[in-house]
Design a protein around this motif. Structure first.
Motif, PDB file in Angstrom:
ATOM      1  N   GLU A  46       0.882  -1.053  -0.036  1.00  0.00           N
ATOM      2  CA  GLU A  46      -0.089  -0.087   0.037  1.00  0.00           C
ATOM      3  C   GLU A  46       0.726   1.319  -0.061  1.00  0.00           C
ATOM      4  OE1 GLU A  46      -2.539  -0.812   3.568  1.00  0.00           O
ATOM      5  OE2 GLU A  46      -3.952  -1.886   2.363  1.00  0.00           O
ATOM      6  N   GLY A  47       2.169   1.090   0.450  1.00  0.00           N
ATOM      7  CA  GLY A  47       2.958   2.301   0.227  1.00  0.00           C
ATOM      8  C   GLY A  47       3.066   3.258   1.515  1.00  0.00           C
ATOM      9  N   TYR A  48       2.337   2.655   2.374  1.00  0.00           N
ATOM     10  CA  TYR A  48       2.078   3.573   3.757  1.00  0.00           C
ATOM     11  C   TYR A  48       3.228   3.744   4.428  1.00  0.00           C
ATOM     12  CZ  TYR A  48       0.321   4.658   8.523  1.00  0.00           C
ATOM     13  OH  TYR A  48      -0.133   5.295   9.706  1.00  0.00           O
ATOM     14  N   TYR A  49       4.013   2.807   4.675  1.00  0.00           N
ATOM     15  CA  TYR A  49       5.359   2.829   5.538  1.00  0.00           C
ATOM     16  C   TYR A  49       6.725   3.349   4.882  1.00  0.00           C
ATOM     17  CZ  TYR A  49       2.098  -0.423   8.115  1.00  0.00           C
ATOM     18  OH  TYR A  49       1.034  -1.058   8.354  1.00  0.00           O
ATOM     19  N   ASP A  50       7.173   3.840   5.551  1.00  0.00           N
ATOM     20  CA  ASP A  50       8.620   4.271   5.102  1.00  0.00           C
ATOM     21  C   ASP A  50       9.415   3.412   4.876  1.00  0.00           C
ATOM     22  OD1 ASP A  50       7.812   7.074   5.284  1.00  0.00           O
ATOM     23  OD2 ASP A  50       8.328   7.141   7.435  1.00  0.00           O
ATOM     24  N   MET A  51       9.479   2.222   5.672  1.00  0.00           N
ATOM     25  CA  MET A  51      10.299   1.336   5.673  1.00  0.00           C
ATOM     26  C   MET A  51       9.724  -0.278   5.792  1.00  0.00           C
ATOM     27  SD  MET A  51      14.168   0.331   7.378  1.00  0.00           S
ATOM     28  CE  MET A  51      15.021   1.417   6.390  1.00  0.00           C
ATOM     29  N   ILE A  52       9.978  -1.288   5.296  1.00  0.00           N
ATOM     30  CA  ILE A  52       9.512  -2.527   5.827  1.00  0.00           C
ATOM     31  C   ILE A  52      10.679  -3.543   5.912  1.00  0.00           C
ATOM     32  CG2 ILE A  52       8.154  -4.549   4.844  1.00  0.00           C
ATOM     33  CD1 ILE A  52       6.453  -2.735   2.941  1.00  0.00           C
ATOM     34  N   LEU A  53      10.626  -3.848   7.409  1.00  0.00           N
ATOM     35  CA  LEU A  53      11.850  -4.833   7.492  1.00  0.00           C
ATOM     36  C   LEU A  53      11.268  -6.400   7.659  1.00  0.00           C
ATOM     37  CD1 LEU A  53      13.142  -2.253  10.210  1.00  0.00           C
ATOM     38  CD2 LEU A  53      14.583  -3.116   8.328  1.00  0.00           C
ATOM     39  N   SER A  54      11.676  -7.316   6.927  1.00  0.00           N
ATOM     40  CA  SER A  54      11.580  -8.579   7.459  1.00  0.00           C
ATOM     41  C   SER A  54      12.777  -9.161   8.011  1.00  0.00           C
ATOM     42  CB  SER A  54      11.458  -9.286   5.969  1.00  0.00           C
ATOM     43  OG  SER A  54      11.505 -10.713   6.001  1.00  0.00           O
ATOM     44  N   VAL A  55      12.136  -9.933   9.265  1.00  0.00           N
ATOM     45  CA  VAL A  55      13.018 -10.166  10.170  1.00  0.00           C
ATOM     46  C   VAL A  55      12.958 -11.542  10.317  1.00  0.00           C
ATOM     47  CG1 VAL A  55      13.776 -10.159  12.669  1.00  0.00           C
ATOM     48  CG2 VAL A  55      12.955  -8.276  11.643  1.00  0.00           C
ATOM     49  N   GLY A  56      14.192 -12.567  10.390  1.00  0.00           N
ATOM     50  CA  GLY A  56      13.984 -13.802  10.537  1.00  0.00           C
ATOM     51  C   GLY A  56      15.471 -14.743  10.591  1.00  0.00           C
ATOM     52  N   GLN A  57      15.230 -15.925  10.488  1.00  0.00           N
ATOM     53  CA  GLN A  57      16.391 -16.778  10.579  1.00  0.00           C
ATOM     54  C   GLN A  57      16.519 -17.726   9.573  1.00  0.00           C
ATOM     55  OE1 GLN A  57      15.878 -20.146  13.631  1.00  0.00           O
ATOM     56  NE2 GLN A  57      17.961 -20.503  13.655  1.00  0.00           N
ATOM     57  N   VAL A  58      17.899 -17.834   9.276  1.00  0.00           N
ATOM     58  CA  VAL A  58      18.143 -18.689   7.985  1.00  0.00           C
ATOM     59  C   VAL A  58      18.568 -20.013   8.701  1.00  0.00           C
ATOM     60  CG1 VAL A  58      19.951 -18.935   6.098  1.00  0.00           C
ATOM     61  CG2 VAL A  58      19.236 -16.724   6.617  1.00  0.00           C
ATOM     62  N   ILE A  59      17.961 -21.183   8.045  1.00  0.00           N
ATOM     63  CA  ILE A  59      17.895 -22.271   8.831  1.00  0.00           C
ATOM     64  C   ILE A  59      17.744 -23.281   7.613  1.00  0.00           C
ATOM     65  CG2 ILE A  59      15.771 -22.462   9.483  1.00  0.00           C
ATOM     66  CD1 ILE A  59      18.653 -23.638  11.570  1.00  0.00           C
ATOM     67  N   PRO A  60      18.172 -24.615   7.757  1.00  0.00           N
ATOM     68  CA  PRO A  60      17.611 -25.706   6.673  1.00  0.00           C
ATOM     69  C   PRO A  60      16.128 -25.783   6.898  1.00  0.00           C
ATOM     70  CG  PRO A  60      19.565 -26.357   7.816  1.00  0.00           C
ATOM     71  CD  PRO A  60      19.411 -25.241   8.475  1.00  0.00           C
ATOM     72  N   HIS A  61      15.596 -25.999   5.682  1.00  0.00           N
ATOM     73  CA  HIS A  61      14.164 -26.047   5.606  1.00  0.00           C
ATOM     74  C   HIS A  61      13.736 -27.205   4.424  1.00  0.00           C
ATOM     75  CE1 HIS A  61       9.962 -24.581   4.793  1.00  0.00           C
ATOM     76  NE2 HIS A  61      10.100 -24.241   6.114  1.00  0.00           N
ATOM     77  N   GLU A  62      12.541 -27.789   4.851  1.00  0.00           N
ATOM     78  CA  GLU A  62      12.097 -28.953   4.369  1.00  0.00           C
ATOM     79  C   GLU A  62      11.444 -28.420   2.856  1.00  0.00           C
ATOM     80  OE1 GLU A  62       9.629 -27.745   7.861  1.00  0.00           O
ATOM     81  OE2 GLU A  62      11.603 -28.542   7.510  1.00  0.00           O
ATOM     82  N   VAL A  63      10.816 -27.360   2.801  1.00  0.00           N
ATOM     83  CA  VAL A  63      10.200 -26.768   1.376  1.00  0.00           C
ATOM     84  C   VAL A  63      10.978 -26.293   0.580  1.00  0.00           C
ATOM     85  CG1 VAL A  63       8.285 -25.396   0.445  1.00  0.00           C
ATOM     86  CG2 VAL A  63       7.970 -26.749   2.714  1.00  0.00           C
ATOM     87  N   VAL A  64      11.622 -25.149   1.099  1.00  0.00           N
ATOM     88  CA  VAL A  64      12.595 -24.333   0.146  1.00  0.00           C
ATOM     89  C   VAL A  64      14.219 -24.898   0.153  1.00  0.00           C
ATOM     90  CG1 VAL A  64      12.900 -22.634   1.925  1.00  0.00           C
ATOM     91  CG2 VAL A  64      12.749 -21.958  -0.635  1.00  0.00           C
ATOM     92  N   GLY A  65      14.378 -25.574   0.978  1.00  0.00           N
ATOM     93  CA  GLY A  65      15.949 -25.930   1.251  1.00  0.00           C
ATOM     94  C   GLY A  65      16.509 -25.159   2.203  1.00  0.00           C
ATOM     95  N   MET A  66      16.458 -23.822   2.317  1.00  0.00           N
ATOM     96  CA  MET A  66      17.223 -23.025   3.569  1.00  0.00           C
ATOM     97  C   MET A  66      16.115 -22.021   3.692  1.00  0.00           C
ATOM     98  SD  MET A  66      20.044 -24.069   4.435  1.00  0.00           S
ATOM     99  CE  MET A  66      20.871 -22.902   5.206  1.00  0.00           C
ATOM    100  N   ALA A  67      15.521 -21.768   4.837  1.00  0.00           N
ATOM    101  CA  ALA A  67      14.364 -20.861   5.283  1.00  0.00           C
ATOM    102  C   ALA A  67      14.988 -19.264   5.281  1.00  0.00           C
ATOM    103  CB  ALA A  67      14.079 -21.097   6.360  1.00  0.00           C
ATOM    104  N   ASN A  68      14.148 -18.558   5.048  1.00  0.00           N
ATOM    105  CA  ASN A  68      14.393 -17.105   5.159  1.00  0.00           C
ATOM    106  C   ASN A  68      14.746 -16.350   3.822  1.00  0.00           C
ATOM    107  OD1 ASN A  68      15.327 -14.320   7.000  1.00  0.00           O
ATOM    108  ND2 ASN A  68      13.550 -15.596   7.626  1.00  0.00           N
ATOM    109  N   GLY A  69      15.078 -15.185   4.056  1.00  0.00           N
ATOM    110  CA  GLY A  69      15.126 -14.320   2.612  1.00  0.00           C
ATOM    111  C   GLY A  69      13.819 -14.202   2.338  1.00  0.00           C
ATOM    112  N   PHE A  70      13.710 -14.073   0.978  1.00  0.00           N
ATOM    113  CA  PHE A  70      12.250 -13.842   0.206  1.00  0.00           C
ATOM    114  C   PHE A  70      11.307 -14.762   0.756  1.00  0.00           C
ATOM    115  CE2 PHE A  70      15.346 -12.705  -3.374  1.00  0.00           C
ATOM    116  CZ  PHE A  70      15.838 -11.530  -2.725  1.00  0.00           C
TER     117      PHE A  70
END
Length: 432
Positions: free
Chosen positions: A141-165
């Motif tokens: 919606e363009g309301y925020y000055d910044m969007i921050l995605s916060v999380g952990q990089v870890i092996p994952h069963e669906v994508v291979g390695m979790a987090n990022g996009f």
């Protein structure tokens, strides 16, 4: 596109003071602390990611700069919404913050799709459908000055390695984005993907980012966590950036500290599910996902699940798991071909594939809420929780081999355990 912070190493321990300094530095590189912030952290199911503390530090930096809006949108994906009590336990007391709930079935912004031709190419022809790209409307919606995605990089069963996009496209994604990406990972082969960065699902997420999310300017704050010699959770790396390269650098460190290689298969493994995190097999089956490459044929996996109350976090998915059970890939794919309700809920079908051992080893769930009848009806064996806890006490066990009796894991979501020969055998596959 840039990497603003890349700090860490196998022996690094990043203190709270250092986290604060690194996050402040990252914000300054973006022009200072913005007035209106949207933070997208993981939910309670990622309690050990340290995303709670990182979110709290971001709030404190924003508050000290007299910011106007600090919104939090937990990246729940298909998970149940967080409660106010969980907000406090995960993120601390943030009196000026406003929490929002993501619903993967409504309130979405639709961008477009990843073309069928691209999906077919990256899956080697295993999947031929397009994958729509939708995320929570607040991000677009363009309301925020910044969007921050916060999380952990870890092996994952669906994508291979979790987090990022993934934290945005799945954590705040819509029904078809989640359903079709999960099914892609299941059909392509979980053991082919886990622990890898360049996977079919990751390529789909990268495509979606490059063609649709990139203009949103989302900044990704990614932790790499590990256990120290005393079993305490410590941060080994902190990476902040807005591109795939930042994620790849974090993933490289995660592979170095979050993968445990074994020279012989496990005849017996015991895994504990923290009741604060794991209330469903949808999540609790990480005990299976993350150990399946280490388990011996005809081995036994015992899962201590004191908090387990349901199969799916979503009522519809819970019903489908109860109906179809964990019967193996072939049976599940046949069920998908014959039943419209599974075709419309492909993430449930993917989970049924992920949660099966394909008959290779035995799974015993020890539960106090779900009954023996319920557990056995979906294809697992059952044991009474009190009896098993008396034999395997999480308060006295430490991670790793318990003499020659069994192998113990206290936090299955924090790693990947694999037989070295089984993991290395994948080098011939067309994945990096």
């Amino acid at each position: 596109m840039s990497t603003y912070i890349a700090h860490g190493g196998k022996d690094t321990v990043i203190t709270t003071e250092k986290k604060r300094a690194l996050l402040h530095e990252a914000l300054q590189k973006q022009g200072g602390i913005p007035k209106k912030i949207l933070v997208v952290p993981p939910d309670m199911t990622r309690l050990h990611s340290n995303a709670g503390e990182l979110t709290r530090i971001l709030y404190e930096l924003w508050d000290a700069a007299n910011g106007d809006v600090f919104d939090i949108l937990p990246a729940t994906g298909t998970h149940a919404p967080m409660t106010p009590t969980q907000h406090t336990e995960m993120y601390g007391e943030l009196p000026k913050a406003m929490y929002h709930v993501h619903n993967w079935r409504s309130g979405l912004h639709h961008f477009g799709e990843v073309p069928a031709e691209f999906v077919q190419q990256v899956s080697g022809g295993k999947v031929t459908y397009p994958i729509p790209v939708s995320v929570n409307h607040r991000l677009a919606e363009g309301y925020y000055d910044m969007i921050l995605s916060v999380g952990q990089v870890i092996p994952h069963e669906v994508v291979g390695m979790a987090n990022g996009f993934k934290n945005i496209l799945i954590g705040t994604g819509g029904v078809e984005t989640i359903n079709k990406s999960h099914f892609l990972g299941a059909v392509d082969g979980m053991e082919r993907l886990m622990g890898r960065t360049d996977t079919s699902v990751r390529k789909v997420l990268n495509y979606a980012h490059e063609h649709y999310l990139k203009p949103l300017g989302i900044v990704y704050v990614m932790s790499v966590m590990d256990a120290d010699a005393h079993g305490n959770r410590v941060m080994r790396g902190l990476y902040v950036g807005d591109d795939a390269e930042t994620f790849a650098r974090a993933a490289e460190l995660s592979r170095a500290v979050n993968l445990t290689f074994l020279d012989a298969p496990l005849e017996k493994a015991v895994v504990y599910l923290d009741p604060r995190e794991f209330k469903s097999t949808w999540l609790g089956n990480k005990a299976i996902y993350r150990t399946r490459m280490a388990m011996a044929d005809n081995g036994t996996l015992i899962i201590l699940a004191p908090g387990l109350r349901e199969f799916g976090e979503d009522a519809q998915i819970d019903r489908l798991i109860r109906k179809y059970g964990y019967r193996g890939t072939e049976t599940t794919l046949n069920a998908v071909a014959e039943n419209a309700e599974l075709q419309e809920n492909l993430s449930a079908a993917a989970h049924l594939i992920h949660g099966s051992t394909e008959g290779r080893f035995k799974v015993i769930y020890a539960t106090g809420h779900l009954t023996q009848t319920e557990i056995e009806s979906v294809g697992y064996e059952w044991a009474p929780l009190d009896e098993i806890l008396a034999k395997y006490n999480p308060e006295t066990l430490t991670d790793g081999f318990q003499d020659d009796r069994f192998f113990y894991i206290s936090e299955p979501g924090q790693g990947l355990w694999a037989l070295r020969s089984r993991f290395d055998a994948r080098k011939s596959l067309p994945l990096s």
